[in-house]
Design a protein around this motif. Structure first.
Motif, short mmCIF file in Angstrom:
data_model
loop_
_atom_site.label_atom_id
_atom_site.label_comp_id
_atom_site.label_asym_id
_atom_site.label_seq_id
_atom_site.Cartn_x
_atom_site.Cartn_y
_atom_site.Cartn_z
N UNK A 82 0.84 -1.20 0.00
CA UNK A 82 0.00 0.00 0.00
C UNK A 82 0.88 1.26 0.00
N UNK A 83 1.96 1.23 0.76
CA UNK A 83 2.89 2.35 0.80
C UNK A 83 3.58 2.52 -0.55
N UNK A 84 3.99 1.42 -1.16
CA UNK A 84 4.63 1.48 -2.49
C UNK A 84 3.66 2.00 -3.55
N UNK A 85 2.43 1.53 -3.51
CA UNK A 85 1.43 1.95 -4.48
C UNK A 85 1.10 3.43 -4.34
N UNK A 86 1.01 3.91 -3.11
CA UNK A 86 0.76 5.33 -2.88
C UNK A 86 1.89 6.18 -3.45
N UNK A 87 3.12 5.77 -3.19
CA UNK A 87 4.27 6.50 -3.72
C UNK A 87 4.26 6.50 -5.25
N UNK A 88 3.96 5.34 -5.85
CA UNK A 88 3.94 5.24 -7.31
C UNK A 88 2.88 6.16 -7.91
N UNK A 89 1.73 6.18 -7.30
CA UNK A 89 0.64 7.00 -7.83
C UNK A 89 0.82 8.48 -7.55
N UNK A 90 1.66 8.81 -6.58
CA UNK A 90 2.00 10.21 -6.31
C UNK A 90 3.23 10.66 -7.10
N UNK A 91 3.84 9.72 -7.82
CA UNK A 91 5.03 10.05 -8.61
C UNK A 91 6.26 10.31 -7.76
N UNK A 123 12.69 -5.74 -10.91
CA UNK A 123 12.63 -4.50 -11.69
C UNK A 123 12.40 -3.30 -10.77
N UNK A 124 11.50 -3.47 -9.81
CA UNK A 124 11.25 -2.41 -8.82
C UNK A 124 12.51 -2.12 -8.01
N UNK A 125 13.15 -3.17 -7.54
CA UNK A 125 14.36 -3.01 -6.73
C UNK A 125 15.46 -2.27 -7.50
N UNK A 126 15.68 -2.66 -8.75
CA UNK A 126 16.71 -2.02 -9.58
C UNK A 126 16.37 -0.56 -9.85
N UNK A 168 5.66 -1.09 -9.90
CA UNK A 168 4.63 -1.22 -8.86
C UNK A 168 3.26 -1.47 -9.50
N UNK A 169 2.96 -0.76 -10.57
CA UNK A 169 1.68 -0.98 -11.26
C UNK A 169 1.61 -2.39 -11.85
N UNK A 170 2.73 -2.89 -12.36
CA UNK A 170 2.77 -4.26 -12.88
C UNK A 170 2.57 -5.25 -11.73
#
Length: 173
Positions: free
Chosen positions: A94-103, A141-144, A158-160
């Motif tokens: 949830x934290x990762x998704x929030x960050x991704x969607x906030x750019x 891919x996210x980690x890299x 994250x979206x994937x």
């Protein structure tokens, strides 16, 4: 971590208490009322009960500090049951998704915990084994991307992961 407090005030003081809570959320703090930590929270609960001539104000926050130990960079949770692992992963995702969607770029400690938990998750068989290879490709891919500071690639990863999670959970949940 969870932070809780409860105190009494009069009905006329209640408006000032609510203003103090709003100020605390904005980072201004308050010495007048005993408010818990509000600088970064995942959940905030506020309850006001009328008790006749006074009100009971209950205030609680919960943040993501309980997800990992900032000093050692690892999770303080030692229970490795699948159920507890998935609950912890849900919170970090949830934290990762929030960050991704906030750019924005997520904290490295959150990414590291998610990667570690992902490796633990795939060690459990019978919970979507056929999804694990593609899932781990997206995790790597996210980690890299996070190590390189590439926000766009991290957000896409994250979206994937979210797409793959939805597909797997539709079949196994």
């Amino acid at each position: 971590m969870k932070y809780k407090t409860a105190f009494h005030c009069t009905r006329t003081e209640l408006a000032n208490v609510l203003r103090a809570i709003a100020d605390a959320v904005e980072g201004k703090g308050s010495d007048t009322y005993p408010l818990p930590k509000t600088d970064s929270f995942r959940k905030l609960k506020l309850a006001v009960k009328d008790e006749g001539d006074r009100c009971l104000v209950s205030f609680a926050t919960k943040d993501d500090d309980d997800l990992f130990c900032s000093e050692c960079g690892s999770s303080p949770v030692v229970d490795t049951s699948y159920k507890h692992l998935k609950k912890r992963m849900q919170a970090t995702f949830r934290t990762l998704l929030t960050a991704a969607r906030n750019g924005t770029m997520p904290q490295q400690a959150t990414v590291d915990l998610f990667v570690e938990d992902s490796h633990t998750m795939i060690s459990f068989s019978g919970y979507g084994d056929e999804f694990y290879n593609d899932y781990m490709d997206a995790v790597h891919s996210l980690e890299a991307a996070c190590k390189q500071g590439d926000t766009a690639t991290a957000s896409a990863a994250v979206e994937e992961l979210n797409r793959q999670k939805s597909a797997c959970h539709a079949r196994y949940k």
